[in-house]
Design a protein around this motif. Structure first.
Motif, PDB file in Angstrom:
ATOM      1  N   UNK A 204      69.390  13.385  36.982  1.00 51.26           N
ATOM      2  CA  UNK A 204      70.710  13.768  36.520  1.00 51.26           C
ATOM      3  C   UNK A 204      71.038  13.310  35.113  1.00 51.26           C
ATOM      4  N   UNK A 205      72.149  12.578  34.990  1.00 51.07           N
ATOM      5  CA  UNK A 205      72.664  12.183  33.688  1.00 51.07           C
ATOM      6  C   UNK A 205      71.720  11.240  32.952  1.00 51.07           C
ATOM      7  N   UNK A 206      71.026  10.368  33.675  1.00 50.68           N
ATOM      8  CA  UNK A 206      70.125   9.424  33.022  1.00 50.68           C
ATOM      9  C   UNK A 206      68.912  10.146  32.452  1.00 50.68           C
ATOM     10  N   UNK A 207      68.426  11.159  33.124  1.00 48.83           N
ATOM     11  CA  UNK A 207      67.291  11.932  32.617  1.00 48.83           C
ATOM     12  C   UNK A 207      67.658  12.629  31.307  1.00 48.83           C
ATOM     13  N   UNK A 208      68.831  13.256  31.262  1.00 49.69           N
ATOM     14  CA  UNK A 208      69.244  13.947  30.036  1.00 49.69           C
ATOM     15  C   UNK A 208      69.548  12.961  28.923  1.00 49.69           C
ATOM     16  N   UNK A 209      70.108  11.787  29.258  1.00 51.22           N
ATOM     17  CA  UNK A 209      70.398  10.770  28.240  1.00 51.22           C
ATOM     18  C   UNK A 209      69.108  10.229  27.624  1.00 51.22           C
ATOM     19  N   UNK A 210      68.105   9.969  28.456  1.00 46.00           N
ATOM     20  CA  UNK A 210      66.813   9.507  27.950  1.00 46.00           C
ATOM     21  C   UNK A 210      66.182  10.580  27.067  1.00 46.00           C
ATOM     22  N   UNK A 211      66.231  11.819  27.520  1.00 42.92           N
ATOM     23  CA  UNK A 211      65.651  12.934  26.766  1.00 42.92           C
ATOM     24  C   UNK A 211      66.321  13.063  25.386  1.00 42.92           C
ATOM     25  N   UNK A 212      67.649  13.014  25.375  1.00 39.61           N
ATOM     26  CA  UNK A 212      68.377  13.165  24.111  1.00 39.61           C
ATOM     27  C   UNK A 212      68.115  12.005  23.163  1.00 39.61           C
ATOM     28  N   UNK A 213      67.943  10.806  23.698  1.00 40.31           N
ATOM     29  CA  UNK A 213      67.742   9.630  22.849  1.00 40.31           C
ATOM     30  C   UNK A 213      66.390   9.662  22.129  1.00 40.31           C
TER      31      UNK A 213
END
Length: 307
Positions: A92-101
């Motif tokens: 979820x949100x952690x996967x997209x946050x890691x990807x964006x970072x």
């Protein structure tokens, strides 16, 4: 050693001061982070994109080479971060946050001054970096918005959000006006320049405000993984693509340098605006910027060995 101290004094120290100002303002006045985020997304970001592209001079040959490099590099970077997301079990949100970072890096207010330092103000290498900056502004405002909303919103609502962002209209408008040699009247262009010049300060203060309001409860292992992917794997993959394409000279060096810069403020702005792991995003930007003082020095040293 001269590179090290110049990077420290010209990039890290000013950035740290602006972050500190944001932290102090937050502690003193409890600023509204959502308002600051909207100012960045709907005013300052599109203004800086428009002015940089409108004023740049890009040849089609350089444009094609840089875009080919960028898409290959970006594909490899996505593959690398997806492997880590799978291994670590992010959802979820952690996967997209890691990807964006990892995917969104500071190609403007960090990379452009650094490019001009390393290449002594060479307009050719600046053009290369401006193309990278253009792509790094398009993707957060399209794919980035989709990424942080896909797990919680319907596609129709996410696409509506993307098309409400003025940055995606600023890019074609700048190219059309420049391509047809249409001069923007001074009464219109002057205020755009005023807003553009405030982007760096506003974005950094926004990050400082976020840092000042967050609880440092994220596992530091996640932040360090993000930093390692951005600062170490990023330039390594960039070198691989440069070798694959047989690029040489200043274009190879400029592209190699562009791959090694820290995480972009865009990842924080996305995280804050759409409530997508803002504390992790803020820590990733802050720590990668601090660590880049050392990793960028190594990258600049290694550039001399490129053909």
């Amino acid at each position: 050693m001269a590179y090290f101290f110049h990077i420290l004094l010209s990039n890290i120290v000013p950035i740290s001061i602006m972050l500190g100002v944001g932290v102090i303002l937050q502690r003193a006045f409890k600023l509204d982070i959502k308002t600051l985020s909207k100012l960045n997304f709907y005013l300052f970001s599109p203004a800086v994109i428009f002015t940089k592209l409108y004023e740049s001079t890009l040849s089609m040959a350089v444009l094609f080479q840089v875009l080919l490099f960028f898409f290959l590099f970006f594909a490899l970077l996505i593959l690398a971060v997806q492997i880590v997301i799978w291994v670590r079990g992010y959802k979820g949100s952690m996967a997209s946050a890691m990807r964006n970072s990892v995917l969104f890096y500071n190609s403007a207010n960090y990379a452009i001054p650094l490019n001009q330092l390393v290449f002594s103000g060479d307009p050719f290498t600046l053009s290369v970096q401006i193309i990278i900056m253009m792509m790094q502004n398009i993707i957060p405002n399209t794919y980035g918005v989709y990424s942080v909303n896909a797990h919680k919103n319907q596609l129709k609502k996410t696409m509506k959000t993307i098309f409400s962002l003025p940055a995606i209209y600023a890019i074609p408008l700048a190219f059309i006006l420049r391509g047809f040699h249409i001069e923007v009247p001074d009464p219109i262009y002057t205020p755009i320049e005023y807003v553009s010049s405030g982007f760096v300060a506003t974005a950094l203060i926004t990050l400082g405000v976020q840092l000042g309001s967050m609880k440092w409860v994220i596992q530091f292992s996640d932040v360090l993984i993000s930093n390692f992917l951005r600062l170490c794997i990023g330039p390594a993959l960039g070198f691989v693509v440069i070798w694959m394409l047989g690029l040489q000279g200043d274009i190879a060096k400029a592209l190699f340098l562009s791959c090694a810069v820290p995480t972009s403020l865009s990842s924080v702005l996305l995280a804050v605006e759409f409530d997508n792991e803002p504390e992790f995003a803020s820590q990733a930007v802050f720590s990668s910027t601090m660590l880049s003082m050392f990793t960028m020095t190594i990258v600049i040293y290694l550039m001399q060995f490129l053909p």
